[in-house]
Design an enzyme around this catalytic site. Structure first.
Site, PDB file in Angstrom:
ATOM      1  N   HIS A 179       5.883   0.527   4.619  1.00 52.92           N
ATOM      2  CA  HIS A 179       4.731   1.818   5.001  1.00 52.92           C
ATOM      3  C   HIS A 179       4.497   1.757   6.367  1.00 52.92           C
ATOM      4  CE1 HIS A 179       0.612   3.194   4.797  1.00 52.92           C
ATOM      5  NE2 HIS A 179       1.142   4.341   4.327  1.00 52.92           N
ATOM      6  N   GLU A 216      -4.443  11.352  -4.846  1.00 50.48           N
ATOM      7  CA  GLU A 216      -5.566  10.483  -4.029  1.00 50.48           C
ATOM      8  C   GLU A 216      -6.631  11.493  -4.051  1.00 50.48           C
ATOM      9  OE1 GLU A 216      -2.994   9.905  -0.616  1.00 50.48           O
ATOM     10  OE2 GLU A 216      -4.082  11.313   0.518  1.00 50.48           O
TER      11      GLU A 216
HETATM   12  C1  NOJ Z   1      -2.822   9.317   3.608  1.00 45.23           C
HETATM   13  C2  NOJ Z   1      -1.667   9.128   2.405  1.00 45.23           C
HETATM   14  O1  NOJ Z   1      -1.533  10.307   1.805  1.00 45.23           O
HETATM   15  C3  NOJ Z   1      -1.916   7.828   1.539  1.00 45.23           C
HETATM   16  O2  NOJ Z   1      -0.875   8.135   0.480  1.00 45.23           O
HETATM   17  C4  NOJ Z   1      -2.064   6.715   2.171  1.00 45.23           C
HETATM   18  O3  NOJ Z   1      -2.272   5.849   1.340  1.00 45.23           O
HETATM   19  C5  NOJ Z   1      -3.138   6.738   3.329  1.00 45.23           C
HETATM   20  N1  NOJ Z   1      -2.945   7.852   4.072  1.00 45.23           N
HETATM   21  C6  NOJ Z   1      -2.942   5.692   4.161  1.00 45.23           C
HETATM   22  O4  NOJ Z   1      -1.918   5.577   4.960  1.00 45.23           O
END
Ligand code: NOJ
Length: 689
Positions: free
Chosen positions: A384, A491
């Site tokens: 990531h 999210e």
């Molecule tokens: C926004 C991203 O869409 C999400 O998937 C991620 O967890 C966070 N940023 C942190 O990088």
């Protein structure tokens, strides 16, 4: 100078070639290009030296005469005073195979018209136009050829217009807003449009479905569409901080401006026009590129169970990651995403993008040991890279980071560019001096995003980009560019101040955002209320069955099972997520009404099974689906994951009925969808002993 004479000769040659192509209504030179099957036509017009185009579908006007041209800084505009210098036509027909995708084989069949224009003044500037007519839409692009006195250009604007033939119903998200592409769709008449992002999808007053977008966005500014009134939209290029839209040297080509045209909504989904307009695969070896499914230390952060930063609730610990790797291995997942593994998250990470390291892990995370542990279980870690738009910081580390990941068997990177509005700090690569503040969809970032794709390809890394530049089909050329966000994902349900995504939102996505390319939505939340987060105003606005259906409806070659592993324990519905593939031989759309419901069926690229996903908005409904897509002469078992009779996303979202039914291609199946519900089905051939 005998240039004018030569020009006149060219013009008459063109007219000679194109006899019969003039329309009776327009007093201008006009050149008609028809699609191979004749469904669509695009006409190039030169009226008093001004270039226009128009588009028809059968007898219906789709785009009325609309301006073309380019405005340059410190140069006369390339918008008027033109004569046609040369015209060329060609027909192209080829079927190509995707290394992975929503369908294996794609026919690229079009007629092309190339028009070379020259201005009638002493400079004689040249501007060329390419038009392509397909049976599923039309496209055009500009070419600024290399020419005397114009080695470099600064484009201040495109004059490109889209004069729609009526005040159509449009589905749109606004452009130039803090959350980039992450907005719920509005559905209004065209006349009420803001400046909007593409794809912009419309249902016309005479019942056609159109979508305007762009293909092959390379070293250019992203295009939004501005409402000029009178049903006319204008290309609106994202500016650099100094107002210039595009900088480049000649020869220079623009992205393709695309108009998909369909008679039913599902045809928009099975149109591969945007992919066809991209260059073929640039990579020799694609054996390392593998679609798949992943789990991850991710949702826990979004609901506040874990933190990205170090401390007591740090999610990315060695022990927790091992637990996820074990879960992935036991359930057949390919990857484990771990967010918050690297240093830089402490403090205000959104403001401090320059502090991230992409190689150094927190002390409680054993990167090397975990990579080895994962490999021993035939699982890969997914790296990531949140940049918080610290572009210089990221670019300086890219080569080393990707080389390290490759050495460790990490074959996928999820990157992120959290940042709001025109706020991306463009720093001098050498000195770090602030040169300007840029947009996510401007040329500076288009260049950056592509650079990462190319570096990743060299290190055999697949990409999943969040806060990306919109997809424009470059996955055809760079098949390591797997999936991306670029819309409100799951999210938003965890923390959106508006309570999250509405039930209708996912019934609009396949006809808007998904027309651009794959979307890493991250479906599969089973704990729909996540009460432990203590956010009573947030929940998932779907039934459980709809979470399953999204794996089929929202195409992505990398799909996540987004929930915490513990929430899948003992859940029979989890079997569907284990079974569903992410690489398809074929995709069909048996039925859809944009914003109401959509049913999609896909055949596994690597096996005989078919899968169906059907979702609805806030309204419950019963749909009848003809199973004539199933293969001839084969008896199947349908494994059905359906909303129960009393399911409702508001009051009873978890109620689900799992059943089996013998079916074949003569079967007509009733799909009962609860309000905010859905249905997921696997069709597998009956085992023959
Ligand atoms: C926004 C991203 O869409 C999400 O998937 C991620 O967890 C966070 N940023 C942190 O990088």
């Amino acid at each position: 100078m005998n240039r004018p004479l030569i020009r006149i000769r060219f013009i008459s040659a063109c007219i000679g070639l194109l006899i019969g192509c003039r329309t009776s209504t327009i007093d201008a030179e006009s050149i008609v290009l028809k699609s191979p099957g004749g469904a669509n036509g695009v006409t190039f017009l030169l009226k008093d030296g001004v270039p226009y185009y128009q588009v028809r579908h059968g007898d219906a006007a789709v785009i009325k005469p609309s301006r073309l041209g380019i405005r340059l800084r410190n140069e006369a505009d390339l918008t008027a005073n033109f004569a046609i210098e040369k015209v060329k036509r060609l027909t192209f027909d080829e079927t190509w195979t995707q290394p992975w995708g929503e369908t294996a084989h794609i026919r690229n069949h079009y007629n092309e018209l190339w028009v070379s224009l020259r201005q009638l003044d002493s400079l004689g500037r040249r501007l060329n136009l390419y038009f392509r007519a397909y049976d599923d839409g039309v496209a055009f692009r500009y070419e600024l050829p290399k020419q005397e006195g114009l080695p470099r250009v600064e484009i201040m604007d495109e004059a490109t217009e889209f004069a729609l033939a009526g005040d159509h119903s449009a589905w749109w998200i606004p452009a130039y807003r803090p959350e980039r592409y992450e907005y719920l769709y509005s559905n209004t008449p065209l006349s009420r449009l803001d400046t909007v992002h593409t794809p912009l999808t419309m249902e016309t007053v005479d019942g056609l479905f159109l979508s305007i977008h762009e293909a092959a966005l390379t070293d250019y500014a992203g295009m939004a569409l501005a409402n000029k009134g009178a049903n006319t939209l204008e290309c609106d290029l994202a500016p650099w901080s100094d107002g210039v839209k595009v900088r480049g040297g000649t020869p220079l080509v623009s992205p393709w401006r695309t108009i998909q045209i369909a008679e039913i909504p599902g045809e928009l989904i099975t149109s591969y026009l945007v992919l066809n307009l991209n260059e073929p695969n640039a990579l020799d070896d694609v054996s390392w590129i593998e679609p798949g499914k992943y789990v991850g230390i991710w949702w826990g952060m979004h609901i506040g169970k874990y933190t990205w930063e170090s401390g007591e609730k740090h999610g990315a610990t060695t022990a927790n990651t091992q637990r996820y790797i074990d879960f992935a291995a036991e359930n057949g997942f390919d990857g484990v995403l771990v967010e918050g593994w690297n240093t830089g998250w402490d403090g205000d990470w959104i403001a401090n993008g320059d502090l991230f390291s992409f190689t150094e892990s927190y002390p409680d995370y054993d990167l090397e040991g975990l990579a080895t542990y994962a490999a021993g279980k035939d699982v890969r870690l997914i790296g990531h890279n949140e940049t918080s738009t610290g572009i210089r910081n990221y670019e300086r580390q890219l080569e080393d980071a990707f080389a390290l990941y490759h050495r460790m068997g990490i074959n996928t990177v999820k990157s992120g560019y959290v940042g709001h509005g025109r706020n991306i700090r463009r720093l001098d690569p050498a000195t770090g001096e602030l040169l300007g503040l840029e947009w996510h969809h401007g040329q500076y970032m288009v260049r950056h995003y592509r650079k990462v794709v190319e570096v990743a390809a060299r290190h055999q890394i697949m990409l999943d980009v969040h806060e990306p530049i919109k997809a424009t089909g470059i996955r055809r050329t760079w098949p390591n560019m797997m999936t991306r966000e670029g819309a409100r994902g799951q999210e938003w349900n965890a923390w959106g101040h508006d309570g999250g995504n509405t039930p209708e939102y996912t019934t609009i996505l396949p006809f808007t955002r998904l027309l651009a390319g794959p979307f890493d939505f991250t479906p599969g939340i089973f704990d729909l209320y996540f009460e432990e987060a203590g956010r009573p105003d947030n929940r998932i606005s779907t039934t459980l069955a709809k979470q399953l259906a999204l794996y089929v409806v929202l195409y992505s070659p990398l799909h996540m099972a987004a929930d915490l592993p513990e929430n899948y324990e003992g859940q029979p519905a989890f079997q569907f997520i284990r079974d569903v593939p992410t690489d398809w031989e074929e995709t069909r759309v048996p039925g859809a009404v944009i914003g109401e419901y959509v049913t999609i069926v896909r055949k596994d690229r690597h096996g005989p099974n078919w899968y169906l996903g059907s979702i609805t908005n806030d309204q419950g409904r019963t749909l009848t689906v003809n199973l004539d897509f199933l293969d001839e002469g084969i008896e199947y078992v349908a494994e059905i994951y359906a909303d129960a009779g009393d399911s409702d996303w508001r009051t009873n979202p978890l109620a689900m009925e799992i059943s089996r039914l013998p079916v074949n291609r003569a079967t007509r199946l009733e799909l009962r969808l609860a309000p905010g519900g859905g249905q997921a089905i696997r069709f597998r051939p009956v085992a023959v002993d």
